[in-house]
Design an enzyme around this catalytic site. Structure first.
Site, mmCIF file in Angstrom:
data_model
loop_
_atom_site.group_PDB
_atom_site.id
_atom_site.type_symbol
_atom_site.label_atom_id
_atom_site.label_comp_id
_atom_site.label_asym_id
_atom_site.label_seq_id
_atom_site.Cartn_x
_atom_site.Cartn_y
_atom_site.Cartn_z
ATOM 1 N N HIS A 131 0.853 -1.192 0.000
ATOM 2 C CA HIS A 131 0.000 0.000 0.000
ATOM 3 C C HIS A 131 0.885 1.238 0.000
ATOM 4 C CE1 HIS A 131 -4.034 -1.757 1.659
ATOM 5 N NE2 HIS A 131 -3.511 -2.489 0.692
ATOM 6 N N TYR A 139 -9.741 5.446 7.031
ATOM 7 C CA TYR A 139 -9.958 5.824 8.424
ATOM 8 C C TYR A 139 -11.022 6.918 8.443
ATOM 9 C CZ TYR A 139 -5.547 3.462 9.636
ATOM 10 O OH TYR A 139 -4.549 2.544 9.826
ATOM 11 N N PRO A 154 -4.880 0.313 18.189
ATOM 12 C CA PRO A 154 -4.565 -0.119 16.824
ATOM 13 C C PRO A 154 -4.734 0.966 15.765
ATOM 14 C CG PRO A 154 -6.695 -0.985 17.525
ATOM 15 C CD PRO A 154 -6.087 -0.330 18.721
ATOM 16 N N LYS A 194 0.568 0.163 14.879
ATOM 17 C CA LYS A 194 1.924 0.106 15.403
ATOM 18 C C LYS A 194 2.223 -1.111 16.287
ATOM 19 C CE LYS A 194 3.269 3.643 13.326
ATOM 20 N NZ LYS A 194 3.779 3.238 12.024
ATOM 21 N N TYR A 253 3.457 6.901 9.855
ATOM 22 C CA TYR A 253 2.664 5.725 9.463
ATOM 23 C C TYR A 253 3.555 4.654 8.817
ATOM 24 C CZ TYR A 253 -1.533 3.171 8.114
ATOM 25 O OH TYR A 253 -2.517 2.212 8.012
#
Length: 390
Positions: free
Chosen positions: A72, A201, A293, A297, A385
Site C-alpha cells: 500500500h 480511516y 490499533p 503500530k 505511518y
C-alpha cells in the site's frame, strides 16, 4: 538443559528474535504456554512497516509475504462526507506499508523454525524466570506433569501483556504508564472483497470506522462502540448498516456485505512499562507496551524491539561487548514513545469521545482539514505511518 537465550512466548516477536539469533549461531529455546494451533488461531493486525518487512526478510521468512502481501502506498481519511488520500510513498521518498496478516507472519516464522530444527516447547506450564538479576539466570517449566529447568545466559519475555515475564519483575524496579480509552472497536472478518484497495480511516459524528483487509477476498472492518456493548446485540446486518452510515457515499457504495466469521469487541489502551531490561531479563513487544490499533503500530513496535535486542545480543556474542544490550532499553523506549504518541494522536483525532460536543467535533474536522491540505502536516503523518527510522 542449557541454551544461550530462552525466549518466553512464540508470537511473532519471539519467533522473529529466535530466527535472527539462530541465523547468527546463537542457540535459543522458545517456551510457549499454549498449543501451536492456538497460537496460529489468534486474529491480529496486519499492516507492516518497511522496517518490519526488512527484518522478516533478514530472518529468511519473507518469501510468501512478498508473494501474497498487499503493498500500500497510501491511506484515505474520511470526514465531512469526503475521502482524502494521503500519498505515503510520495511524501516519504517511496516508502510504503504492506498488508499481511499477523497470523500469516507467525505461520511463516513457525515453518522456518521447524524446517531449521530449532526447539519450541508448546504447552509449557508454570513457566517462571529465575535469578535474572545475577550472572546465572534460568527458567523452569512443566510439561506433561514433569518439571524442567533451562539454564541460560539471557531470558527474553515475548509473552504479551498478560505473560509471566513482566509480572516476575519486582514492583519497585518497574514503572508503568497507562491511558484507557472510553470506547472499544467492534471488528468483523468476512470473506468479501474490501471496499477499496487501501485503508480508510473515518471520522464521523456517530463514531470512528475503519475499512481494512487481509487479502483481496477477505475484509476486516471496525466501528467504534461503547465498551459495554454485547456482541450478541450486533447482528451482521446491524454492523453493515452502521459501517455504511459512517462512510462517505463513494466508500459506502464499495462495501460488499456477507456473513462474518469472526466478530469481537476490543478495548483500547495505551500502556508502557519502563525500563525494558532487568539484569539478564528483557521485555519485548506487548509484554512491555500496548498501543491503540489506530496507528497500526502494535506488531511493528514488537519488531522494533526485536531489532534493537538482536543487535545487542549479536554484539555481545560476536565481540564480547555489552554496549548494545546496555543501550537496549533506552533505544527501544525512545522509538516506543514516539509510536505511542502517534497512536494516541490518531485515536484522539478520529474517535468520538463521550465528552465530545459539537464544538469538539468541529475541532476534529478542522484538524483533519488542515492535515490533508498541508503538505508538511501530511508528511508528518506519512513519516510516522510508514515507520520512523531506527
Amino acid at each position: 538443559m542449557r541454551t544461550q537465550v530462552v525466549i518466553i512466548g512464540s508470537g511473532p516477536s519471539g519467533l522473529l528474535l529466535g530466527q535472527l539469533l539462530a541465523n547468527e549461531g546463537i542457540a535459543n529455546i522458545i517456551l510457549e504456554r499454549a498449543s501451536r494451533d492456538h497460537v496460529l488461531g489468534r486474529v491480529r493486525a496486519g499492516v507492516l512497516e518497511q522496517g518490519t518487512l526488512d527484518l522478516i526478510d533478514e530472518a529468511g521468512a519473507g518469501e510468501r509475504m512478498h508473494a501474497e502481501g498487499l503493498p500500500h502506498e497510501g491511506i484515505s481519511l474520511a470526514f465531512d462526507g469526503r475521502l482524502h488520500r494521503i500519498d505515503l510513498a510520495a511524501l516519504t521518498g517511496g516508502k510504503r506499508v504492506m498488508v499481511y496478516g499477523q497470523t500469516e507472519v507467525t505461520h511463516d516464522l513457525m515453518d522456518k523454525r521447524e524446517a531449521a530444527g530449532l526447539a519450541t516447547i508448546y504447552e509449557a506450564g508454570n513457566v517462571e524466570p529465575h535469578d535474572f538479576s545475577g550472572e546465572a539466570p534460568y527458567v523452569t517449566y512443566e510439561k506433561d506433569g514433569v518439571g524442567h529447568r533451562i539454564d541460560c545466559d539471557f531470558i527474553t519475555g515475548c509473552d504479551g501483556f498478560h505473560g509471566v515475564s513482566r509480572k516476575s519483575v519486582p514492583s519497585t524496579a518497574i514503572r508503568t504508564y497507562e491511558r484507557a480509552y472510553p470506547f472499544g472497536w467492534l471488528g468483523i472478518l468476512a470473506e468479501v472483497p474490501p471496499a477499496g484497495h487501501e485503508l480508510i480511516y473515518a471520522n464521523h459524528p456517530r463514531g470512528f470506522a475503519l475499512c481494512s483487509m487481509r487479502s483481496t477476498h477477505r475484509s476486516r472492518y471496525y466501528v467504534q462502540c461503547p465498551l459495554d456493548d454485547r456482541i450478541e446485540d450486533w447482528s451482521d446486518d446491524r454492523f453493515w448498516d452502521e459501517l455504511r452510515r459512517r462512510l462517505p457515499a463513494e466508500a459506502a457504495a464499495g462495501i460488499v456485505t456477507g456473513a462474518s466469521f469472526e466478530k469481537s469487541i476490543a478495548p483500547l489502551r495505551s500502556f508502557v512499562a519502563e525500563p525494558l531490561r532487568f539484569g539478564r531479563l528483557f521485555l519485548v513487544g506487548d509484554a512491555a507496551h500496548i498501543v491503540p490499533p489506530t496507528g497500526a503500530k502494535g506488531l511493528n513496535l514488537a519488531a522494533s524491539d526485536v531489532r534493537y535486542l538482536y543487535w545487542g545480543l549479536r554484539e555481545f556474542y560476536r565481540e564480547n561487548s555489552s554496549a548494545g544490550i546496555d543501550a537496549y532499553s533506552s533505544r527501544a523506549l525512545s522509538r516506543v514513545w514516539k509510536a505511542v504518541r502517534f497512536s494516541w494522536w490518531m485515536t484522539t483525532m478520529l474517535h468520538r469521545f463521550p465528552d465530545t460536543d459539537d464544538f469538539g467535533q468541529r475541532i476534529q474536522e478542522a484538524e483533519l482539514d488542515y492535515l490533508v491540505h498541508s503538505q508538511m502536516a501530511s508528511a508528518a503523518l506519512a513519516e510516522n505511518y510508514v515507520g520512523l527510522p531506527y
